[in-house]
Design a protein around this motif. Structure first.
Motif, mmCIF file in Angstrom:
data_model
loop_
_atom_site.group_PDB
_atom_site.id
_atom_site.type_symbol
_atom_site.label_atom_id
_atom_site.label_comp_id
_atom_site.label_asym_id
_atom_site.label_seq_id
_atom_site.Cartn_x
_atom_site.Cartn_y
_atom_site.Cartn_z
ATOM 1 N N ARG A 160 44.185 61.677 53.276
ATOM 2 C CA ARG A 160 43.925 61.257 54.653
ATOM 3 C C ARG A 160 44.900 60.154 55.043
ATOM 4 O O ARG A 160 44.537 58.979 55.137
ATOM 5 N N PRO A 161 46.173 60.496 55.280
ATOM 6 C CA PRO A 161 47.170 59.477 55.626
ATOM 7 C C PRO A 161 46.802 58.663 56.865
ATOM 8 O O PRO A 161 47.263 57.528 57.019
ATOM 9 N N ASP A 162 45.966 59.213 57.727
ATOM 10 C CA ASP A 162 45.548 58.483 58.923
ATOM 11 C C ASP A 162 44.738 57.233 58.588
ATOM 12 O O ASP A 162 44.603 56.331 59.422
ATOM 13 N N LEU A 163 44.220 57.151 57.369
ATOM 14 C CA LEU A 163 43.432 55.990 56.962
ATOM 15 C C LEU A 163 44.274 54.893 56.316
ATOM 16 O O LEU A 163 43.737 53.878 55.873
ATOM 17 N N ALA A 164 45.584 55.061 56.271
ATOM 18 C CA ALA A 164 46.458 54.069 55.626
ATOM 19 C C ALA A 164 46.281 52.656 56.206
ATOM 20 O O ALA A 164 46.192 51.688 55.433
ATOM 21 N N PRO A 165 46.209 52.474 57.535
ATOM 22 C CA PRO A 165 46.009 51.111 58.057
ATOM 23 C C PRO A 165 44.658 50.514 57.639
ATOM 24 O O PRO A 165 44.580 49.322 57.332
ATOM 25 N N THR A 166 43.628 51.323 57.608
ATOM 26 C CA THR A 166 42.308 50.858 57.181
ATOM 27 C C THR A 166 42.350 50.451 55.714
ATOM 28 O O THR A 166 41.844 49.391 55.338
ATOM 29 N N VAL A 167 42.960 51.290 54.890
ATOM 30 C CA VAL A 167 43.065 50.988 53.463
ATOM 31 C C VAL A 167 43.888 49.725 53.250
ATOM 32 O O VAL A 167 43.538 48.877 52.416
ATOM 33 N N ALA A 168 44.949 49.546 54.006
ATOM 34 C CA ALA A 168 45.770 48.336 53.885
ATOM 35 C C ALA A 168 44.932 47.091 54.177
ATOM 36 O O ALA A 168 45.061 46.062 53.495
ATOM 37 N N LYS A 169 44.070 47.161 55.179
ATOM 38 C CA LYS A 169 43.188 46.033 55.516
ATOM 39 C C LYS A 169 42.208 45.771 54.373
ATOM 40 O O LYS A 169 41.968 44.615 54.007
ATOM 41 N N LEU A 170 41.667 46.821 53.795
ATOM 42 C CA LEU A 170 40.726 46.654 52.682
ATOM 43 C C LEU A 170 41.410 46.030 51.462
ATOM 44 O O LEU A 170 40.854 45.152 50.809
ATOM 45 N N VAL A 171 42.625 46.472 51.171
ATOM 46 C CA VAL A 171 43.385 45.908 50.052
ATOM 47 C C VAL A 171 43.696 44.431 50.327
ATOM 48 O O VAL A 171 43.626 43.591 49.415
ATOM 49 N N GLU A 172 44.021 44.106 51.561
ATOM 50 C CA GLU A 172 44.260 42.707 51.930
ATOM 51 C C GLU A 172 43.008 41.864 51.685
ATOM 52 O O GLU A 172 43.085 40.754 51.145
ATOM 53 N N ASP A 173 41.853 42.398 52.080
ATOM 54 C CA ASP A 173 40.588 41.706 51.814
ATOM 55 C C ASP A 173 40.404 41.468 50.319
ATOM 56 O O ASP A 173 39.930 40.413 49.905
ATOM 57 N N PHE A 193 42.171 38.420 49.219
ATOM 58 C CA PHE A 193 41.480 37.208 49.649
ATOM 59 C C PHE A 193 40.273 36.939 48.753
ATOM 60 O O PHE A 193 40.049 35.814 48.304
ATOM 61 N N ILE A 194 39.504 37.979 48.479
ATOM 62 C CA ILE A 194 38.330 37.844 47.614
ATOM 63 C C ILE A 194 38.767 37.410 46.212
ATOM 64 O O ILE A 194 38.117 36.571 45.583
ATOM 65 N N SER A 195 39.873 37.936 45.742
ATOM 66 C CA SER A 195 40.389 37.569 44.426
ATOM 67 C C SER A 195 40.707 36.073 44.337
ATOM 68 O O SER A 195 40.444 35.428 43.315
ATOM 69 N N SER A 196 41.234 35.516 45.412
ATOM 70 C CA SER A 196 41.540 34.076 45.397
ATOM 71 C C SER A 196 40.253 33.253 45.330
ATOM 72 O O SER A 196 40.209 32.212 44.660
ATOM 73 N N ILE A 197 39.208 33.700 45.986
ATOM 74 C CA ILE A 197 37.917 33.005 45.906
ATOM 75 C C ILE A 197 37.362 33.129 44.490
ATOM 76 O O ILE A 197 36.852 32.151 43.925
ATOM 77 N N LEU A 198 37.478 34.315 43.898
ATOM 78 C CA LEU A 198 37.001 34.501 42.525
ATOM 79 C C LEU A 198 37.724 33.573 41.555
ATOM 80 O O LEU A 198 37.115 33.051 40.615
ATOM 81 N N SER A 199 38.998 33.350 41.782
ATOM 82 C CA SER A 199 39.754 32.426 40.932
ATOM 83 C C SER A 199 39.203 31.009 41.047
ATOM 84 O O SER A 199 39.048 30.305 40.040
ATOM 85 N N ARG A 200 38.887 30.594 42.272
ATOM 86 C CA ARG A 200 38.314 29.252 42.461
ATOM 87 C C ARG A 200 36.939 29.152 41.802
ATOM 88 O O ARG A 200 36.625 28.141 41.160
ATOM 89 N N VAL A 201 36.120 30.183 41.955
ATOM 90 C CA VAL A 201 34.787 30.176 41.329
ATOM 91 C C VAL A 201 34.931 30.077 39.814
ATOM 92 O O VAL A 201 34.231 29.285 39.158
ATOM 93 N N SER A 202 35.834 30.862 39.265
ATOM 94 C CA SER A 202 36.051 30.848 37.819
ATOM 95 C C SER A 202 36.508 29.475 37.337
ATOM 96 O O SER A 202 36.020 28.962 36.315
ATOM 97 N N GLU A 203 37.432 28.862 38.067
ATOM 98 C CA GLU A 203 37.907 27.522 37.700
ATOM 99 C C GLU A 203 36.775 26.501 37.767
ATOM 100 O O GLU A 203 36.631 25.657 36.868
ATOM 101 N N LEU A 204 35.980 26.543 38.824
ATOM 102 C CA LEU A 204 34.873 25.599 38.962
ATOM 103 C C LEU A 204 33.831 25.811 37.864
ATOM 104 O O LEU A 204 33.304 24.837 37.313
ATOM 105 N N ALA A 205 33.528 27.061 37.542
ATOM 106 C CA ALA A 205 32.555 27.341 36.480
ATOM 107 C C ALA A 205 33.085 26.874 35.137
ATOM 108 O O ALA A 205 32.332 26.324 34.319
ATOM 109 N N ASP A 206 34.371 27.062 34.910
ATOM 110 C CA ASP A 206 34.986 26.624 33.659
ATOM 111 C C ASP A 206 34.906 25.101 33.533
ATOM 112 O O ASP A 206 34.532 24.565 32.486
ATOM 113 N N ARG A 207 35.236 24.400 34.603
ATOM 114 C CA ARG A 207 35.139 22.933 34.597
ATOM 115 C C ARG A 207 33.694 22.487 34.409
ATOM 116 O O ARG A 207 33.419 21.500 33.720
ATOM 117 N N ALA A 208 32.764 23.217 35.010
ATOM 118 C CA ALA A 208 31.347 22.872 34.886
ATOM 119 C C ALA A 208 30.898 22.983 33.439
ATOM 120 O O ALA A 208 30.178 22.111 32.933
#
Length: 162
Positions: free
Chosen positions: A75-88, A91-106
């Motif tokens: 479904r090549p027509d969904l490429a823009p939607t998929v690109a947005k999901l991959v971008e999300d 972003f979620i991965s960067s939050i997970l990194s912060r959570v992991s760092e905070l938990a490790d420090r804790a």
């Protein structure tokens, strides 16, 4: 298209995706609820956070590298939607990194500021709920319409529970 990834039942791919999302949100809710009650000197917070971060990361990698790639191929027509999901996912991965760092420090300090972890988890929960809802609305029909299952379903639908 139906799939066989839920025991002996045949379950639509969109339903499996929704169930995986519900499980990830359940795990996050459990971690958030336990922040004020868990003892940190036994590394419980670290263990739960790392298990959750690993599960969510594996889910998103399975989507990015498998499900989304196949979806765009059929479904090549969904490429823009998929690109947005991959971008999300980035972003979620960067939050997970912060959570992991905070938990490790804790776990190392035995006296963390749980509010910082809680704040990150609250933000993560809001983003995940929005992202999952958008993803399900945007691609469910296409998933059930026929996406080749070339090894990606287990990575997307089955992940280690905490």
């Amino acid at each position: 298209m139906a799939s066989r990834h839920d025991g002996d039942r045949v379950v639509a791919l969109s339903l499996q995706l929704s169930q995986a999302h519900e499980e990830l949100l359940r795990q996050l809710c459990e971690i958030r609820a336990g922040l004020g009650t868990r003892r940190l000197d036994d590394d419980v917070l670290l263990t739960h956070c790392l298990a959750f971060c690993t599960a969510l990361t594996a889910h998103h990698e399975g989507e990015d590298e498998g499900m989304f790639a196949e979806l765009v191929r059929v479904r090549p027509d969904l490429a823009p939607t998929v690109a947005k999901l991959v971008e999300d996912h980035g972003f979620i991965s960067s939050i997970l990194s912060r959570v992991s760092e905070l938990a490790d420090r804790a776990a190392e300090s035995y006296g963390p500021d749980l509010r910082a972890i809680g704040g990150e988890l609250d933000g993560l929960a809001a983003i995940m709920e929005s992202h999952f809802g958008y993803e399900e609305r945007a691609i469910s029909r296409a998933l059930d319409g026929g996406v080749p299952e070339e090894g990606w379903p287990d990575r997307v639908f089955r992940f280690a529970a905490e």
